[in-house]
Scaffold this motif. Structure first.
Motif, PDB file in Angstrom:
ATOM      1  N   SER A 188       4.902  -4.173  -5.912  1.00 23.71           N
ATOM      2  CA  SER A 188       5.413  -5.038  -4.857  1.00 23.71           C
ATOM      3  C   SER A 188       4.400  -5.079  -3.722  1.00 23.71           C
ATOM      4  CB  SER A 188       6.774  -4.538  -4.343  1.00 23.71           C
ATOM      5  OG  SER A 188       6.699  -3.183  -3.967  1.00 23.71           O
ATOM      6  N   LEU A 234       4.059  -5.326   0.555  1.00 23.29           N
ATOM      7  CA  LEU A 234       4.791  -5.075   1.793  1.00 23.29           C
ATOM      8  C   LEU A 234       3.985  -5.555   2.993  1.00 23.29           C
ATOM      9  CD1 LEU A 234       5.834  -1.345   1.180  1.00 23.29           C
ATOM     10  CD2 LEU A 234       6.976  -3.389   0.387  1.00 23.29           C
ATOM     11  N   TYR A 270       3.774  -4.779   7.155  1.00 24.50           N
ATOM     12  CA  TYR A 270       4.167  -3.897   8.244  1.00 24.50           C
ATOM     13  C   TYR A 270       3.562  -4.413   9.549  1.00 24.50           C
ATOM     14  CZ  TYR A 270       5.702  -0.094   5.102  1.00 24.50           C
ATOM     15  OH  TYR A 270       6.362   0.672   4.170  1.00 24.50           O
ATOM     16  N   PHE A 277       8.367  -1.628   9.115  1.00 26.36           N
ATOM     17  CA  PHE A 277       8.516  -2.478   7.944  1.00 26.36           C
ATOM     18  C   PHE A 277       8.995  -3.871   8.326  1.00 26.36           C
ATOM     19  CE2 PHE A 277       9.427  -3.595   3.666  1.00 26.36           C
ATOM     20  CZ  PHE A 277      10.667  -4.207   3.642  1.00 26.36           C
ATOM     21  N   MET A 300       9.350  -6.930   2.079  1.00 27.37           N
ATOM     22  CA  MET A 300       8.907  -6.515   0.762  1.00 27.37           C
ATOM     23  C   MET A 300       9.036  -7.691  -0.182  1.00 27.37           C
ATOM     24  SD  MET A 300      10.047  -3.400  -1.734  1.00 27.37           S
ATOM     25  CE  MET A 300      11.688  -3.992  -2.122  1.00 27.37           C
ATOM     26  N   ILE A 323       2.086  -1.879  -3.435  1.00 24.43           N
ATOM     27  CA  ILE A 323       2.549  -0.689  -4.154  1.00 24.43           C
ATOM     28  C   ILE A 323       2.067  -0.795  -5.590  1.00 24.43           C
ATOM     29  CG2 ILE A 323       4.529   0.613  -4.971  1.00 24.43           C
ATOM     30  CD1 ILE A 323       6.045  -0.186  -2.539  1.00 24.43           C
ATOM     31  N   GLY A 363       9.331   0.622  -6.326  1.00 19.37           N
ATOM     32  CA  GLY A 363       8.461  -0.083  -5.404  1.00 19.37           C
ATOM     33  C   GLY A 363       9.084  -0.409  -4.072  1.00 19.37           C
ATOM     34  N   GLU A 374      10.150   0.164   0.026  1.00 22.06           N
ATOM     35  CA  GLU A 374       9.315   0.454   1.188  1.00 22.06           C
ATOM     36  C   GLU A 374       9.430   1.910   1.617  1.00 22.06           C
ATOM     37  OE1 GLU A 374      12.084  -1.150   1.131  1.00 22.06           O
ATOM     38  OE2 GLU A 374      13.312  -0.797   2.911  1.00 22.06           O
ATOM     39  N   ALA A 375       8.420   2.362   2.332  1.00 20.59           N
ATOM     40  CA  ALA A 375       8.409   3.689   2.928  1.00 20.59           C
ATOM     41  C   ALA A 375       8.562   3.544   4.434  1.00 20.59           C
ATOM     42  CB  ALA A 375       7.099   4.403   2.597  1.00 20.59           C
TER      43      ALA A 375
END
Lengths: 113, 116
Positions: free
Chosen positions: A32, A34, A36, A45, A48, A92, B102, B104-105
């Protein structure tokens, strides 16, 4: 080697402008992507994205992913001074037993009053 | 609900010294990852810990080591500090089942390490 490239590196706009930030990637085992926002220290965040062509939207921010062309864009409309920050794109990837985030260098956005 | 907390917030060390940075993950999270962010760069993955074991490692020398405790908190240790180790060190927490799909962190505020 996996890599994520963001452009532009920096951008200066005036309040009310619309901006588009770009993120391209070359990775194995994509999971995926992301986005930020990093204002001072902790990246926070935003979005995603896992599927192509489906726009994610949150207020004035929106983002979309193209898995065929391996890129994503982040749009910010009617920019405000509070949007000034570094915007980080991360992918990711799956590596062995788990996943990890690979970040781009970021785009530094400055919104002037 | 406390988010990810890191300590200390700032640190100044001398070349050759050793440093330990600490991270408490978000409540309920079991996985901790560490990142190094040099000035003007994006965060670079150092390693990830789950079930008290290092699960994956980035391109960092053995001077960088870590540990995860039974309460899921984690430490990052750097030995024989170099000037080039000066950076913002970020800790990110997540749930392993989220990591595997997968998700988010969540990041802490980071520790700013300056090596002089």
């Amino acid at each position: 080697e996996d890599k994520v490239v963001q452009s532009p590196l920096s951008l200066v706009v005036h309040e009310g402008d619309t901006v588009t930030l770009n993120c391209s990637y070359e990775v194995t085992n994509f999971r995926s992507l992301l986005w930020y926002k990093q204002e001072k220290k902790a990246p926070t965040f935003l979005f995603m994205l896992t599927s192509s062509g489906i726009e994610k939207k949150s207020g004035r921010l929106s983002s979309i992913l193209d898995k065929k062309e391996l890129f994503s864009i982040l749009n910010i409309t009617a920019t405000q001074t509070g949007d000034s920050a570094i915007y980080l794109c991360a992918v990711i990837t799956y590596g062995g037993a788990t996943n990890k985030l690979i970040f781009g260098t970021g785009t530094l956005l400055a919104v002037q009053p | 609900d406390a988010g990810v907390t890191q300590s200390p917030t700032h640190l100044i060390k001398t070349r050759g010294q050793q440093v330990t940075l600490r991270c408490s993950p978000k409540s309920g999270h079991d996985t901790v990852s560490w990142y190094q962010q040099a000035l003007g760069q994006g965060p670079q993955f150092i390693f990830q810990y789950y079930e008290e074991e290092e699960r994956q490692r980035g391109n960092f020398p053995d001077r960088f080591s870590g540990h995860q405790f039974p309460n899921y908190s984690s430490e990052l240790n750097v030995n024989a500090l170099l000037l080039g180790d000066s950076a913002l060190y970020l800790c990110a927490s997540s749930l392993m089942r989220g990591v595997l799909r997968g998700a988010e962190a969540f990041f802490g505020q980071g520790t700013r390490l300056t090596v002089v």
